[in-house]
Write a protein that holds these residues in place. Structure first.
Motif, PDB file in Angstrom:
ATOM      1  N   GLN A 115      -2.963  -0.605  -1.834  1.00 45.51           N
ATOM      2  CA  GLN A 115      -1.801   0.263  -1.661  1.00 45.51           C
ATOM      3  C   GLN A 115      -1.840   0.872  -0.265  1.00 45.51           C
ATOM      4  O   GLN A 115      -2.680   1.726   0.017  1.00 45.51           O
ATOM      5  CB  GLN A 115      -1.767   1.361  -2.724  1.00 45.51           C
ATOM      6  CG  GLN A 115      -0.469   2.159  -2.725  1.00 45.51           C
ATOM      7  CD  GLN A 115      -0.432   3.185  -3.837  1.00 45.51           C
ATOM      8  OE1 GLN A 115      -1.445   3.806  -4.157  1.00 45.51           O
ATOM      9  NE2 GLN A 115       0.734   3.372  -4.456  1.00 45.51           N
ATOM     10  N   SER A 116      -0.947   0.420   0.590  1.00 48.51           N
ATOM     11  CA  SER A 116      -0.831   0.972   1.931  1.00 48.51           C
ATOM     12  C   SER A 116       0.159   2.132   1.909  1.00 48.51           C
ATOM     13  O   SER A 116       0.956   2.265   0.981  1.00 48.51           O
ATOM     14  CB  SER A 116      -0.349  -0.108   2.906  1.00 48.51           C
ATOM     15  OG  SER A 116      -1.222  -1.216   2.881  1.00 48.51           O
ATOM     16  N   ALA A 117       0.081   2.944   2.946  1.00 50.56           N
ATOM     17  CA  ALA A 117       0.915   4.150   3.003  1.00 50.56           C
ATOM     18  C   ALA A 117       2.390   3.790   2.814  1.00 50.56           C
ATOM     19  O   ALA A 117       2.918   2.917   3.485  1.00 50.56           O
ATOM     20  CB  ALA A 117       0.712   4.852   4.330  1.00 50.56           C
ATOM     21  N   ASP A 160      -6.163  -3.406   7.458  1.00 54.52           N
ATOM     22  CA  ASP A 160      -6.674  -3.457   6.088  1.00 54.52           C
ATOM     23  C   ASP A 160      -6.959  -2.055   5.542  1.00 54.52           C
ATOM     24  O   ASP A 160      -7.302  -1.904   4.362  1.00 54.52           O
ATOM     25  CB  ASP A 160      -7.960  -4.289   6.019  1.00 54.52           C
ATOM     26  CG  ASP A 160      -7.708  -5.750   6.384  1.00 54.52           C
ATOM     27  OD1 ASP A 160      -8.569  -6.346   7.062  1.00 54.52           O
ATOM     28  OD2 ASP A 160      -6.644  -6.289   6.005  1.00 54.52           O
ATOM     29  N   SER A 161      -6.841  -1.062   6.382  1.00 47.41           N
ATOM     30  CA  SER A 161      -7.017   0.320   5.927  1.00 47.41           C
ATOM     31  C   SER A 161      -5.966   0.638   4.875  1.00 47.41           C
ATOM     32  O   SER A 161      -4.769   0.429   5.101  1.00 47.41           O
ATOM     33  CB  SER A 161      -6.880   1.293   7.102  1.00 47.41           C
ATOM     34  OG  SER A 161      -7.873   1.052   8.079  1.00 47.41           O
ATOM     35  N   ALA A 162      -6.418   1.123   3.722  1.00 50.42           N
ATOM     36  CA  ALA A 162      -5.506   1.359   2.600  1.00 50.42           C
ATOM     37  C   ALA A 162      -6.280   2.001   1.460  1.00 50.42           C
ATOM     38  O   ALA A 162      -7.495   2.198   1.538  1.00 50.42           O
ATOM     39  CB  ALA A 162      -4.882   0.053   2.119  1.00 50.42           C
ATOM     40  N   LEU A 163      -5.574   2.295   0.386  1.00 46.63           N
ATOM     41  CA  LEU A 163      -6.198   2.727  -0.861  1.00 46.63           C
ATOM     42  C   LEU A 163      -6.369   1.479  -1.733  1.00 46.63           C
ATOM     43  O   LEU A 163      -5.403   0.771  -2.005  1.00 46.63           O
ATOM     44  CB  LEU A 163      -5.315   3.751  -1.569  1.00 46.63           C
ATOM     45  CG  LEU A 163      -5.845   4.339  -2.882  1.00 46.63           C
ATOM     46  CD1 LEU A 163      -7.067   5.214  -2.626  1.00 46.63           C
ATOM     47  CD2 LEU A 163      -4.756   5.140  -3.593  1.00 46.63           C
ATOM     48  N   PHE A 223      -5.987   2.589 -14.471  1.00 47.97           N
ATOM     49  CA  PHE A 223      -6.452   2.541 -13.100  1.00 47.97           C
ATOM     50  C   PHE A 223      -7.652   3.447 -12.863  1.00 47.97           C
ATOM     51  O   PHE A 223      -7.800   4.498 -13.500  1.00 47.97           O
ATOM     52  CB  PHE A 223      -5.333   2.979 -12.145  1.00 47.97           C
ATOM     53  CG  PHE A 223      -4.282   1.939 -11.949  1.00 47.97           C
ATOM     54  CD1 PHE A 223      -3.244   1.817 -12.852  1.00 47.97           C
ATOM     55  CD2 PHE A 223      -4.340   1.068 -10.876  1.00 47.97           C
ATOM     56  CE1 PHE A 223      -2.257   0.850 -12.680  1.00 47.97           C
ATOM     57  CE2 PHE A 223      -3.366   0.099 -10.690  1.00 47.97           C
ATOM     58  CZ  PHE A 223      -2.328  -0.012 -11.592  1.00 47.97           C
ATOM     59  N   GLY A 224      -8.460   3.052 -11.895  1.00 44.04           N
ATOM     60  CA  GLY A 224      -9.501   3.921 -11.380  1.00 44.04           C
ATOM     61  C   GLY A 224      -8.919   4.866 -10.341  1.00 44.04           C
ATOM     62  O   GLY A 224      -7.740   4.768 -10.002  1.00 44.04           O
ATOM     63  N   PRO A 225      -9.744   5.764  -9.798  1.00 40.78           N
ATOM     64  CA  PRO A 225      -9.258   6.750  -8.832  1.00 40.78           C
ATOM     65  C   PRO A 225      -9.030   6.178  -7.438  1.00 40.78           C
ATOM     66  O   PRO A 225      -8.405   6.826  -6.607  1.00 40.78           O
ATOM     67  CB  PRO A 225     -10.373   7.795  -8.805  1.00 40.78           C
ATOM     68  CG  PRO A 225     -11.593   7.023  -9.177  1.00 40.78           C
ATOM     69  CD  PRO A 225     -11.154   5.981 -10.156  1.00 40.78           C
ATOM     70  N   GLY A 226      -9.539   4.960  -7.187  1.00 37.07           N
ATOM     71  CA  GLY A 226      -9.301   4.327  -5.896  1.00 37.07           C
ATOM     72  C   GLY A 226     -10.398   4.585  -4.877  1.00 37.07           C
ATOM     73  O   GLY A 226     -11.180   5.545  -4.990  1.00 37.07           O
ATOM     74  N   THR A 227     -10.462   3.698  -3.892  1.00 29.63           N
ATOM     75  CA  THR A 227     -11.329   3.859  -2.723  1.00 29.63           C
ATOM     76  C   THR A 227     -10.429   3.908  -1.494  1.00 29.63           C
ATOM     77  O   THR A 227      -9.670   2.970  -1.242  1.00 29.63           O
ATOM     78  CB  THR A 227     -12.318   2.684  -2.573  1.00 29.63           C
ATOM     79  OG1 THR A 227     -13.223   2.679  -3.679  1.00 29.63           O
ATOM     80  CG2 THR A 227     -13.103   2.815  -1.265  1.00 29.63           C
ATOM     81  N   ARG A 228     -10.529   5.009  -0.760  1.00 27.93           N
ATOM     82  CA  ARG A 228      -9.758   5.136   0.476  1.00 27.93           C
ATOM     83  C   ARG A 228     -10.571   4.482   1.587  1.00 27.93           C
ATOM     84  O   ARG A 228     -11.628   4.980   1.948  1.00 27.93           O
ATOM     85  CB  ARG A 228      -9.512   6.599   0.795  1.00 27.93           C
ATOM     86  CG  ARG A 228      -8.910   6.859   2.185  1.00 27.93           C
ATOM     87  CD  ARG A 228      -7.534   6.314   2.355  1.00 27.93           C
ATOM     88  NE  ARG A 228      -6.567   6.955   1.471  1.00 27.93           N
ATOM     89  CZ  ARG A 228      -5.318   6.506   1.303  1.00 27.93           C
ATOM     90  NH1 ARG A 228      -4.894   5.439   1.952  1.00 27.93           N
ATOM     91  NH2 ARG A 228      -4.515   7.149   0.489  1.00 27.93           N
ATOM     92  N   LEU A 229     -10.098   3.359   2.096  1.00 31.48           N
ATOM     93  CA  LEU A 229     -10.810   2.588   3.113  1.00 31.48           C
ATOM     94  C   LEU A 229     -10.164   2.779   4.477  1.00 31.48           C
ATOM     95  O   LEU A 229      -8.944   2.640   4.614  1.00 31.48           O
ATOM     96  CB  LEU A 229     -10.801   1.099   2.753  1.00 31.48           C
ATOM     97  CG  LEU A 229     -11.374   0.147   3.803  1.00 31.48           C
ATOM     98  CD1 LEU A 229     -12.868   0.371   3.967  1.00 31.48           C
ATOM     99  CD2 LEU A 229     -11.095  -1.306   3.422  1.00 31.48           C
TER     100      LEU A 229
END
Lengths: 111, 111
Positions: free
Chosen positions: A37-39, A85-88, A102-108
């Motif tokens: 998921q990108s901004a 590739d920066s995204a959630l 869903f999980g809480p996500g990784t902010r990369l």
């Protein structure tokens, strides 16, 4: 622990690094998913695993490499990523054709 | 390909107002889910509707599935700042493990 967990929650890496994202589901589901998921953009499906077998690869670049050792664990191995590739990154699980959790996500962040 | 269109895309309202979000498709879905997502977090499942014409209530939120199972709506009564977030409808892509996600409605409730 219940539900879907993801680690790490935040990750900063350089373009030459290798890192892995981990997802674990405690719901007894048979299918697991990776989404990007990108901004301000819709969710993009990356991979689907059903009973450890990959059933979907949504034209994802080879610098993303998934691994599903069993129905409860899912990894996303990252190498030579690009700043775009920066995204959630979100992991989800489901049981057959039922709703996804869903999980809480990784902010990369890729520098 | 099944698609889910949500409207409106953005909504900014005052605390205490009512609002309705719509999720429409030209395809029949076996079920539809509604999720709420806060910034930097994974979507959280609010409800699943399965039967045509079904109405479900979750406190101040009312969800309805269209009679033909091609559309759904989410009505919020007396919105509060805590309702702020991205609302997503979703449904299973028939015969696969994939999920179709709506385009999203970004709601902001001002105190």
């Amino acid at each position: 622990e219940t539900g879907v967990t993801q680690t790490p929650r935040h990750l900063v890496m350089g373009m030459t690094n290798k890192k892995s994202l981990k997802c674990e589901q405690h719901l007894g589901h048979n299918a697991m998913y990776w989404y990007k998921q990108s901004a301000k953009k819709p969710l993009e499906l990356m991979f689907v695993y059903n009973f450890k077998e990959q059933t979907e690869n949504n034209s994802v670049p080879s610098r993303f490499s998934p691994e599903c050792p069993n129905s409860s664990h899912l990894f996303l191995h990252l190498h030579t990523l690009q700043p775009e590739d920066s995204a959630l990154y979100l992991c989800a699980s489901s049981d057959y054709y039922n709703e996804q959790f869903f999980g809480p996500g990784t902010r990369l962040t890729v520098l | 390909t099944q698609l889910l269109e949500q409207s409106p895309q953005f909504l900014s309202i005052q605390e205490g107002e009512n609002l309705t979000v719509y999720c429409n498709s030209s395809s029949v879905f076996s079920s539809l889910q509604w999720y709420r997502q806060e910034p930097g977090e994974g979507p959280v499942l609010l409800v699943t509707v399965v039967t045509g014409g079904e109405v479900k209530k979750l406190k101040r939120l009312t969800f309805q599935f269209g009679d033909a199972r091609k559309d759904s709506s989410l009505h919020i009564t007396a919105a509060q700042p805590g309702d702020t977030g991205l609302y997503l409808c979703a449904g299973p892509d028939s015969g696969t493990y994939k999920y179709i996600f709506g385009t999203g409605t970004r709601l902001k409730v001002l105190a």
